[in-house]
Each structure stands twice: as C-alpha cells, then as structure tokens.
Enzyme design. Structure first.
Site, PDB file in Angstrom:
ATOM      1  N   GLN A  34       0.843  -1.207   0.000  1.00  0.00           N
ATOM      2  CA  GLN A  34       0.000   0.000   0.000  1.00  0.00           C
ATOM      3  C   GLN A  34       0.871   1.249   0.000  1.00  0.00           C
ATOM      4  O   GLN A  34       2.070   1.199   0.332  1.00  0.00           O
ATOM      5  CB  GLN A  34      -0.882   0.010   1.256  1.00  0.00           C
ATOM      6  CG  GLN A  34      -0.134  -0.190   2.561  1.00  0.00           C
ATOM      7  CD  GLN A  34      -0.966  -0.917   3.607  1.00  0.00           C
ATOM      8  OE1 GLN A  34      -2.199  -0.887   3.614  1.00  0.00           O
ATOM      9  NE2 GLN A  34      -0.279  -1.606   4.512  1.00  0.00           N
ATOM     10  N   ASP A  89       0.445  -0.318  13.965  1.00  0.00           N
ATOM     11  CA  ASP A  89       0.856   0.932  14.614  1.00  0.00           C
ATOM     12  C   ASP A  89       1.220   0.725  16.083  1.00  0.00           C
ATOM     13  O   ASP A  89       1.934   1.532  16.666  1.00  0.00           O
ATOM     14  CB  ASP A  89      -0.270   1.970  14.493  1.00  0.00           C
ATOM     15  CG  ASP A  89      -1.615   1.393  14.918  1.00  0.00           C
ATOM     16  OD1 ASP A  89      -2.375   0.955  14.049  1.00  0.00           O
ATOM     17  OD2 ASP A  89      -1.879   1.358  16.133  1.00  0.00           O
ATOM     18  N   ASP A 140       1.224 -12.710   6.449  1.00  0.00           N
ATOM     19  CA  ASP A 140      -0.203 -12.758   6.131  1.00  0.00           C
ATOM     20  C   ASP A 140      -0.951 -13.486   7.249  1.00  0.00           C
ATOM     21  O   ASP A 140      -0.625 -14.639   7.580  1.00  0.00           O
ATOM     22  CB  ASP A 140      -0.380 -13.501   4.793  1.00  0.00           C
ATOM     23  CG  ASP A 140      -1.819 -13.467   4.313  1.00  0.00           C
ATOM     24  OD1 ASP A 140      -2.037 -13.423   3.095  1.00  0.00           O
ATOM     25  OD2 ASP A 140      -2.724 -13.467   5.176  1.00  0.00           O
ATOM     26  N   ALA A 141      -1.925 -12.814   7.805  1.00  0.00           N
ATOM     27  CA  ALA A 141      -2.660 -13.381   8.948  1.00  0.00           C
ATOM     28  C   ALA A 141      -3.413 -14.652   8.560  1.00  0.00           C
ATOM     29  O   ALA A 141      -3.647 -15.522   9.416  1.00  0.00           O
ATOM     30  CB  ALA A 141      -3.628 -12.346   9.491  1.00  0.00           C
ATOM     31  N   ASP A 159      -7.685  -5.766  13.876  1.00  0.00           N
ATOM     32  CA  ASP A 159      -7.537  -4.315  13.761  1.00  0.00           C
ATOM     33  C   ASP A 159      -6.975  -4.028  12.383  1.00  0.00           C
ATOM     34  O   ASP A 159      -5.811  -3.689  12.204  1.00  0.00           O
ATOM     35  CB  ASP A 159      -6.570  -3.828  14.862  1.00  0.00           C
ATOM     36  CG  ASP A 159      -6.194  -2.378  14.663  1.00  0.00           C
ATOM     37  OD1 ASP A 159      -5.076  -1.995  15.073  1.00  0.00           O
ATOM     38  OD2 ASP A 159      -7.003  -1.642  14.067  1.00  0.00           O
ATOM     39  N   TYR A 228     -12.931   9.159  10.861  1.00  0.00           N
ATOM     40  CA  TYR A 228     -13.328   8.052   9.979  1.00  0.00           C
ATOM     41  C   TYR A 228     -14.572   8.493   9.218  1.00  0.00           C
ATOM     42  O   TYR A 228     -15.371   9.279   9.725  1.00  0.00           O
ATOM     43  CB  TYR A 228     -13.624   6.779  10.789  1.00  0.00           C
ATOM     44  CG  TYR A 228     -12.391   6.082  11.333  1.00  0.00           C
ATOM     45  CD1 TYR A 228     -11.104   6.444  10.928  1.00  0.00           C
ATOM     46  CD2 TYR A 228     -12.505   5.065  12.265  1.00  0.00           C
ATOM     47  CE1 TYR A 228      -9.988   5.802  11.431  1.00  0.00           C
ATOM     48  CE2 TYR A 228     -11.394   4.414  12.768  1.00  0.00           C
ATOM     49  CZ  TYR A 228     -10.133   4.794  12.346  1.00  0.00           C
ATOM     50  OH  TYR A 228      -9.026   4.153  12.856  1.00  0.00           O
TER      51      TYR A 228
HETATM   52  N1  JFQ Z   1      -5.042   0.635  14.038  1.00  0.00           N
HETATM   53  C1  JFQ Z   1      -5.542   1.739  13.267  1.00  0.00           C
HETATM   54  C2  JFQ Z   1      -6.980   1.599  12.945  1.00  0.00           C
HETATM   55  C3  JFQ Z   1      -7.226   0.879  11.660  1.00  0.00           C
HETATM   56  N2  JFQ Z   1      -8.635   0.678  11.510  1.00  0.00           N
HETATM   57  C4  JFQ Z   1      -9.310   1.115  10.322  1.00  0.00           C
HETATM   58  C5  JFQ Z   1      -8.728   2.340   9.692  1.00  0.00           C
HETATM   59  C6  JFQ Z   1      -9.509   2.750   8.449  1.00  0.00           C
HETATM   60  C7  JFQ Z   1     -10.991   2.944   8.762  1.00  0.00           C
HETATM   61  N3  JFQ Z   1     -11.718   3.267   7.561  1.00  0.00           N
HETATM   62  C8  JFQ Z   1     -11.563   1.722   9.416  1.00  0.00           C
HETATM   63  C9  JFQ Z   1     -10.786   1.334  10.637  1.00  0.00           C
END
Ligand code: JFQ
Length: 292
Positions: A34, A89, A140-141, A159, A228
C-alpha cells in the site's frame, strides 16, 4: 496550505470527502502492499494514511484503539493469550498491556514498513511493542492463523484496514473459520465492522458469516471516531461458543474504575458505562441487522 484526504472515488464511501489541513508532510512511501503517508495536521496531530484512507490521528486514535481492545477483553473474566491481526501501529498492543491477566500477546501485521513508520512518527502508539509479552509476526494473517495451534487464544482482535486492498480477505468466511479454530472454547473475537451509516450490507454479510461460524453471542457495537468516514466505526463481537458471553456488561473492568483511570491505567475514552452504551443501536440499525 490545505490538502484533502480524498474519499470521492473510494467505493467504500462514494461521493464523500473529508478534509484535514496539512501543516507538513512527514513521510511518503510505498510498501509492497500500500501507499503510506504521514502528515502533521493543524488540529489532529500526526495522521497516518494508507492508500488515501485515514487510519489514525493522534487526537482521536484513543477512541478506536481503546474500544476495539477493551470491549472484548473486558467481556471475559481473565484473558491470558491474545492475538492482534493487523494493528501494526502498536496502539492496540498498548491497550492490551493494561490487562494484568494477559500473559502472551501475538501480533500478525503484513506490512513491515507501516511498523517502521509508526516507530518514527507515532511513539505513543509504538510504545505498545515495548511490552515483553508482545511477539511480532510479520506476514499474512491467513497463513498465520492456518498454522496457529487450535484453541490457543482467549481473544482475537482484528484491527485491519478496510476490506479493499490488503485486508480484503479478512472479511471472507475461510478467515473467520480459522479464527474460530484458534479461539479457546470461551474465547471471543472483536472485528472491525465499518460504519452503520455507510456499510450495513457489508455488516449484514459479516453477521451471517459469523452466525454460521460462531455458536456463542454475536453483537454489533459502535463508537465515535471523527476522522473516519461518517464519524463512527463499528465492531463485531463474537463468542466462539456458549455459555453465551454477555458482551453488554464488562465483567473485567481492568480492576476498579477510579475516575477516568483504571487502577493507574490511564484511559482517555473507554469506561464501563461507554462499554454498555456501545452496544445500544439506533432503530434503523437494529432493524437492518436483525432482519438478517
Ligand atoms: N489501528 C488503526 C486503525 C485501523 N482501523 C481502520 C482504519 C480505516 C478505517 N476506515 C476503518 C478502521
């Protein structure tokens, strides 16, 4: 100097865009999976963007990381072994570490560059990796879970980013089946489950897959994350099997909640009242989710 984080052409939220004022671009790069962008915003601190989609900001990451972690971990009496899928993260690791009962924390993140970037620009998230219980697996999970020992985990937290791009296969039935196999009989899954305003079809699809895969309680919860799309994000909480986990009231509020800290474990967003409130759904959502 302003720059839009464009959603206009993203099929996940067509016709919408969210703008954040950019003070300074801190990192721009491309991993095998990405595009990665980090910028300093004027009002939300540092911002992590993957493929044009906001993943987290300094200002509001607490809402997502605390809820995605403590909704499951406070629903079971004494979580010991926890797995994080994604979460590169480190924020969810930081939250899991607040649970003294936890003995092992596995994390499976596919993109090493995301981890390296967060080490440089999100130190209060990356701190999660410092806990000695953390074991990092880069890969890869789907493969990780296929090879995971059966019945190992008390809780699995997915997550991930949105199911377009690297996280696409994390909403398909085979993946949920490997999760169910890796959970202990009393184990729980907490999965990212998008927005009630934008994605009820996706949520319905995930719900029906989960109803076929998990025999215990299944609940949708939600919280506010201003950066978000639509300003809210949802979570799907599934119990592998009965006795039905009562997701609605925290059984394990990480010791006694005193004010907004939990026995010295600082919380910025989560508390046992907001735990209960998260499962209360607007009427249209209840209708759309119960119809399936
Ligand atoms: N650990 C960071 C959160 C990642 N979660 C996603 C990020 C993008 C959003 N559209 C949905 C949750």
């Amino acid at each position: 100097k302003t720059s839009k984080v464009q959603y206009f052409n993203n099929p996940m939220w067509p016709g919408e865009a969210h703008s954040l004022k950019v003070e300074k671009i801190l990192f721009q790069g491309k991993s095998p999976y990405q595009e990665i962008l980090v910028f300093e915003s004027s009002t939300y601190g540092n911002v992590l963007v993957l493929d044009g989609i906001v993943q987290l900001t300094d200002k509001d990451e607490c809402a997502y990381q605390e809820m995605v972690t403590h909704l499951p971990l406070c629903s079971i009496p004494s979580p010991k072994n926890v797995l994080v899928v994604g979460g590169g993260d480190g924020g969810v690791l930081r939250e899991i570490a607040k649970h003294d009962s936890v003995q092992t924390i596995d994390i499976c993140e596919i993109d090493q560059l995301v981890i390296n970037v967060c080490k440089d620009y999100f130190p209060h998230l990356y701190v999660g990796y410092e806990d000695p219980r953390v074991q990092l697996h880069v890969g890869d999970a789907v493969d990780f879970l296929r090879n995971a020992p059966e019945g190992k985990y008390d809780a699995i937290i997915v997550d991930s980013s949105d199911p377009i791009g690297p996280a696409q296969e994390l909403v398909e039935k085979p993946f949920f089946q490997t999760i169910a196999r890796a959970l202990k009989p009393g184990g729980v899954l907490c999965n990212l489950a998008e927005s009630m305003w934008l994605h009820t079809h996706l949520i319905q699809d995930m719900l029906s897959i989960c109803r076929e895969t998990f025999k215990g309680a299944i609940h949708y919860a939600w919280t506010s994350v201003p950066t978000y799309p639509s300003g809210v994000i949802g979570f799907l909480l599934c119990a592998k099997e009965g006795p039905p986990v009562n997701f609605l009231t925290p059984v394990n509020p990480i010791e006694k909640l005193v004010g907004d800290t939990i026995a010295g474990k600082e919380m910025r967003f989560y508390n046992s009242e907001i735990h209960r409130a998260a499962f209360i759904l607007p009427t249209f959502v209840r209708k759309e989710l119960e119809a399936h």
